[in-house]
Design a protein around this motif. Structure first.
Motif, PDB file in Angstrom:
ATOM      1  N   MET A   1       0.845  -1.202   0.000  1.00  0.00           N
ATOM      2  CA  MET A   1       0.000   0.000   0.000  1.00  0.00           C
ATOM      3  C   MET A   1       0.876   1.246   0.000  1.00  0.00           C
ATOM      4  SD  MET A   1      -3.367  -0.540   2.361  1.00  0.00           S
ATOM      5  CE  MET A   1      -2.555  -1.272   3.765  1.00  0.00           C
ATOM      6  N   SER A   2       0.539   2.196  -0.838  1.00  0.00           N
ATOM      7  CA  SER A   2       1.359   3.400  -0.864  1.00  0.00           C
ATOM      8  C   SER A   2       0.788   4.439   0.107  1.00  0.00           C
ATOM      9  CB  SER A   2       1.403   3.961  -2.284  1.00  0.00           C
ATOM     10  OG  SER A   2       0.112   4.295  -2.683  1.00  0.00           O
ATOM     11  N   THR A   3       1.627   5.393   0.447  1.00  0.00           N
ATOM     12  CA  THR A   3       1.226   6.408   1.421  1.00  0.00           C
ATOM     13  C   THR A   3       0.302   7.425   0.769  1.00  0.00           C
ATOM     14  OG1 THR A   3       3.295   6.146   2.600  1.00  0.00           O
ATOM     15  CG2 THR A   3       2.119   8.209   2.941  1.00  0.00           C
ATOM     16  N   LEU A   4      -0.846   7.679   1.411  1.00  0.00           N
ATOM     17  CA  LEU A   4      -1.773   8.691   0.899  1.00  0.00           C
ATOM     18  C   LEU A   4      -1.498  10.036   1.579  1.00  0.00           C
ATOM     19  CD1 LEU A   4      -4.340   9.169  -0.895  1.00  0.00           C
ATOM     20  CD2 LEU A   4      -5.656   8.844   1.210  1.00  0.00           C
ATOM     21  N   ALA A  19       0.403  22.300  21.366  1.00  0.00           N
ATOM     22  CA  ALA A  19      -0.746  21.385  21.235  1.00  0.00           C
ATOM     23  C   ALA A  19      -0.382  20.179  20.384  1.00  0.00           C
ATOM     24  CB  ALA A  19      -1.934  22.120  20.642  1.00  0.00           C
ATOM     25  N   VAL A  20       0.462  20.396  19.351  1.00  0.00           N
ATOM     26  CA  VAL A  20       0.962  19.309  18.508  1.00  0.00           C
ATOM     27  C   VAL A  20       2.466  19.502  18.415  1.00  0.00           C
ATOM     28  CG1 VAL A  20       0.917  18.262  16.209  1.00  0.00           C
ATOM     29  CG2 VAL A  20      -1.199  19.135  17.214  1.00  0.00           C
ATOM     30  N   ASP A  21       3.195  18.460  18.839  1.00  0.00           N
ATOM     31  CA  ASP A  21       4.621  18.614  19.082  1.00  0.00           C
ATOM     32  C   ASP A  21       5.440  17.669  18.193  1.00  0.00           C
ATOM     33  OD1 ASP A  21       7.086  19.099  20.148  1.00  0.00           O
ATOM     34  OD2 ASP A  21       6.600  18.444  22.192  1.00  0.00           O
ATOM     35  N   ASP A  22       5.856  18.166  17.033  1.00  0.00           N
ATOM     36  CA  ASP A  22       6.758  17.416  16.162  1.00  0.00           C
ATOM     37  C   ASP A  22       6.200  16.036  15.806  1.00  0.00           C
ATOM     38  OD1 ASP A  22       9.138  17.191  14.713  1.00  0.00           O
ATOM     39  OD2 ASP A  22      10.170  16.191  16.357  1.00  0.00           O
ATOM     40  N   VAL A  23       4.937  16.016  15.356  1.00  0.00           N
ATOM     41  CA  VAL A  23       4.265  14.742  15.071  1.00  0.00           C
ATOM     42  C   VAL A  23       4.476  14.330  13.612  1.00  0.00           C
ATOM     43  CG1 VAL A  23       1.991  13.645  14.813  1.00  0.00           C
ATOM     44  CG2 VAL A  23       2.533  14.961  16.890  1.00  0.00           C
ATOM     45  N   SER A  24       4.937  13.097  13.428  1.00  0.00           N
ATOM     46  CA  SER A  24       5.089  12.523  12.089  1.00  0.00           C
ATOM     47  C   SER A  24       4.419  11.155  12.051  1.00  0.00           C
ATOM     48  CB  SER A  24       6.572  12.329  11.736  1.00  0.00           C
ATOM     49  OG  SER A  24       7.269  13.546  11.749  1.00  0.00           O
ATOM     50  N   PHE A  25       3.592  10.923  11.050  1.00  0.00           N
ATOM     51  CA  PHE A  25       3.137   9.559  10.750  1.00  0.00           C
ATOM     52  C   PHE A  25       2.555   9.521   9.344  1.00  0.00           C
ATOM     53  CE2 PHE A  25      -0.616  11.393  12.951  1.00  0.00           C
ATOM     54  CZ  PHE A  25      -1.671  11.007  12.150  1.00  0.00           C
ATOM     55  N   ASP A  26       2.449   8.306   8.806  1.00  0.00           N
ATOM     56  CA  ASP A  26       1.917   8.107   7.460  1.00  0.00           C
ATOM     57  C   ASP A  26       0.584   7.374   7.533  1.00  0.00           C
ATOM     58  OD1 ASP A  26       4.160   9.240   6.388  1.00  0.00           O
ATOM     59  OD2 ASP A  26       5.103   7.336   5.825  1.00  0.00           O
ATOM     60  N   VAL A  27      -0.295   7.670   6.595  1.00  0.00           N
ATOM     61  CA  VAL A  27      -1.537   6.917   6.448  1.00  0.00           C
ATOM     62  C   VAL A  27      -1.482   6.230   5.089  1.00  0.00           C
ATOM     63  CG1 VAL A  27      -4.045   7.057   6.266  1.00  0.00           C
ATOM     64  CG2 VAL A  27      -2.836   8.541   7.893  1.00  0.00           C
ATOM     65  N   ALA A  28      -1.520   4.894   5.121  1.00  0.00           N
ATOM     66  CA  ALA A  28      -1.456   4.131   3.878  1.00  0.00           C
ATOM     67  C   ALA A  28      -2.797   4.200   3.163  1.00  0.00           C
ATOM     68  CB  ALA A  28      -1.096   2.681   4.188  1.00  0.00           C
ATOM     69  N   PHE A  63      -0.183  15.336   0.949  1.00  0.00           N
ATOM     70  CA  PHE A  63      -1.298  14.509   0.488  1.00  0.00           C
ATOM     71  C   PHE A  63      -1.039  14.157  -0.966  1.00  0.00           C
ATOM     72  CE2 PHE A  63      -5.708  14.092  -1.249  1.00  0.00           C
ATOM     73  CZ  PHE A  63      -6.099  12.988  -0.509  1.00  0.00           C
ATOM     74  N   GLU A  64      -1.013  12.853  -1.253  1.00  0.00           N
ATOM     75  CA  GLU A  64      -0.697  12.389  -2.604  1.00  0.00           C
ATOM     76  C   GLU A  64       0.536  13.101  -3.154  1.00  0.00           C
ATOM     77  OE1 GLU A  64      -4.594  12.694  -4.535  1.00  0.00           O
ATOM     78  OE2 GLU A  64      -4.707  10.516  -4.290  1.00  0.00           O
ATOM     79  N   GLY A 202     -12.817   2.120  -1.302  1.00  0.00           N
ATOM     80  CA  GLY A 202     -11.524   2.665  -1.716  1.00  0.00           C
ATOM     81  C   GLY A 202     -11.202   3.996  -1.070  1.00  0.00           C
ATOM     82  N   ILE A 203     -12.027   4.382  -0.082  1.00  0.00           N
ATOM     83  CA  ILE A 203     -11.785   5.650   0.618  1.00  0.00           C
ATOM     84  C   ILE A 203     -10.981   5.357   1.886  1.00  0.00           C
ATOM     85  CG2 ILE A 203     -12.878   7.628   1.759  1.00  0.00           C
ATOM     86  CD1 ILE A 203     -15.386   6.988  -0.060  1.00  0.00           C
ATOM     87  N   THR A 204      -9.858   6.016   2.033  1.00  0.00           N
ATOM     88  CA  THR A 204      -9.000   5.832   3.199  1.00  0.00           C
ATOM     89  C   THR A 204      -9.610   6.566   4.399  1.00  0.00           C
ATOM     90  OG1 THR A 204      -7.145   5.739   1.669  1.00  0.00           O
ATOM     91  CG2 THR A 204      -6.614   6.112   3.998  1.00  0.00           C
TER      92      THR A 204
END
Ligand SMILES: Nc1ncnc2c1ncn2[C@@H]1O[C@H](COP(=O)(O)OP(=O)(O)O)[C@@H](O)[C@H]1O
Ligand SMILES: [Mg+2]
Length: 256
Positions: A1-4, A19-28, A63-64, A202-204
């Motif tokens: 699965m590729s990253t969306l 409130a948001v502190d250096d947050v990184s993550f991917d959603v496939a 995004f994409e 097909g919707i993430t």
């Protein structure tokens, strides 16, 4: 699965509060991902950063494969990102079907001039919008309520209506902020099936949820925030037994 969607070192401050502190993550693409954490952890703020409701102080939202960090919300919607809100935001004095049509109108191409003269293209778009709205109402099971005022729906059905309205924008990616809030067990089970059907189209899906049983059942991947920072990420079973997560979120008395 590729990253969306990819969040990279995202940071948001409100005065002295990070409130948001250096947050990184991917959603496939094609997955159902849960964003969890205690109250005030920064989950809704992450959503507001993705949708352009807030501007990040640092970091990026990809995004994409393109940065959307500086785009206005309406442009982000037109790229195929839709959301629901933690606090329900419906047009309470409009009918259920009119609320879904409001979602369709986010994506219509005809401008206001065309609307004034009701060109054939505009009438065709209106017809298409109605078809989409009816299909989405059916998808969430609200067809019998189409003509009711939104304010007369049960709380659970109002949440489903928000999902239908978001789907009517034809998203590739949908983000749901505590979609089961106020739902009973039966409504929650029904919601889980609906969320899985959304993914099957097909919707993430990226969802914030407080109800741990819902995220355990519905999500393939979890990201955990505490005090604005990511403290863990992985499959639900691994997250459930992560000591850091148990301490931060489940509480020491929880059965892990
Ligand atoms: N618009 C805002 N102005 C000031 N502080 C905010 C704002 N939005 C959120 N916060 C603060 O940021 C922190 C994270 O909030 P939020 O993202 O809503 O958490 P969660 O959704 O995880 O409960 C909280 O301390 C909250 O009070
Ligand atoms: Mg929140």
């Amino acid at each position: 699965m590729s990253t969306l969607l990819s969040l990279r070192h995202l940071t948001k401050r409100f005065g002295g509060l990070v409130a948001v502190d250096d947050v990184s993550f991917d959603v496939a693409g094609g997955s159902i991902v849960g964003l969890i954490g205690p109250n005030g952890a920064g989950k809704t703020t992450v959503f507001n950063l993705i949708t352009g409701n807030y501007r990040a102080d640092a970091g990026d939202v990809i995004f994409e494969n393109r940065s959307i960090r500086k785009l206005p919300t309406h442009q982000i919607v037109s790229l195929g990102i839709a959301r629901t809100f933690q606090t329900i935001r419906l047009f309470l004095k409009l009918s259920v079907i009119e609320n879904v049509l409001a979602g369709c109108h986010c994506r219509m191409r005809s401008g206001s001039l065309a609307a004034m003269f009701r060109t054939p293209a505009q009438r065709r778009e209106e017809r298409e919008a109605l078809q989409i709205a009816l299909a989405e109402l059916d998808f969430v099971g609200l067809t019998p309520h189409a003509e009711q005022l939104a304010e007369n729906l049960s709380y659970g059905n109002q949440r489903l209506l928000e999902v239908a309205r978001a789907l009517a924008t034809r998203p590739r990616f949908i983000i749901l902020d505590e979609p089961a809030g106020g739902m009973n067990d039966q409504e929650t089970d029904n919601l889980i099936r609906t969320i899985q059907s959304v993914r099957d189209r097909g919707i993430t899906v990226l969802l914030i949820e407080h109800d741990m049983s819902l995220v355990m059942k519905a999500c393939e991947h979890l990201v955990v925030l505490e005090n604005g920072a990511k403290i863990a990420e992985g499959p639900p079973r691994q997250i459930k037994s992560d000591p850091k997560v148990i301490e931060a979120y489940l509480g020491p008395e929880e059965d892990a």
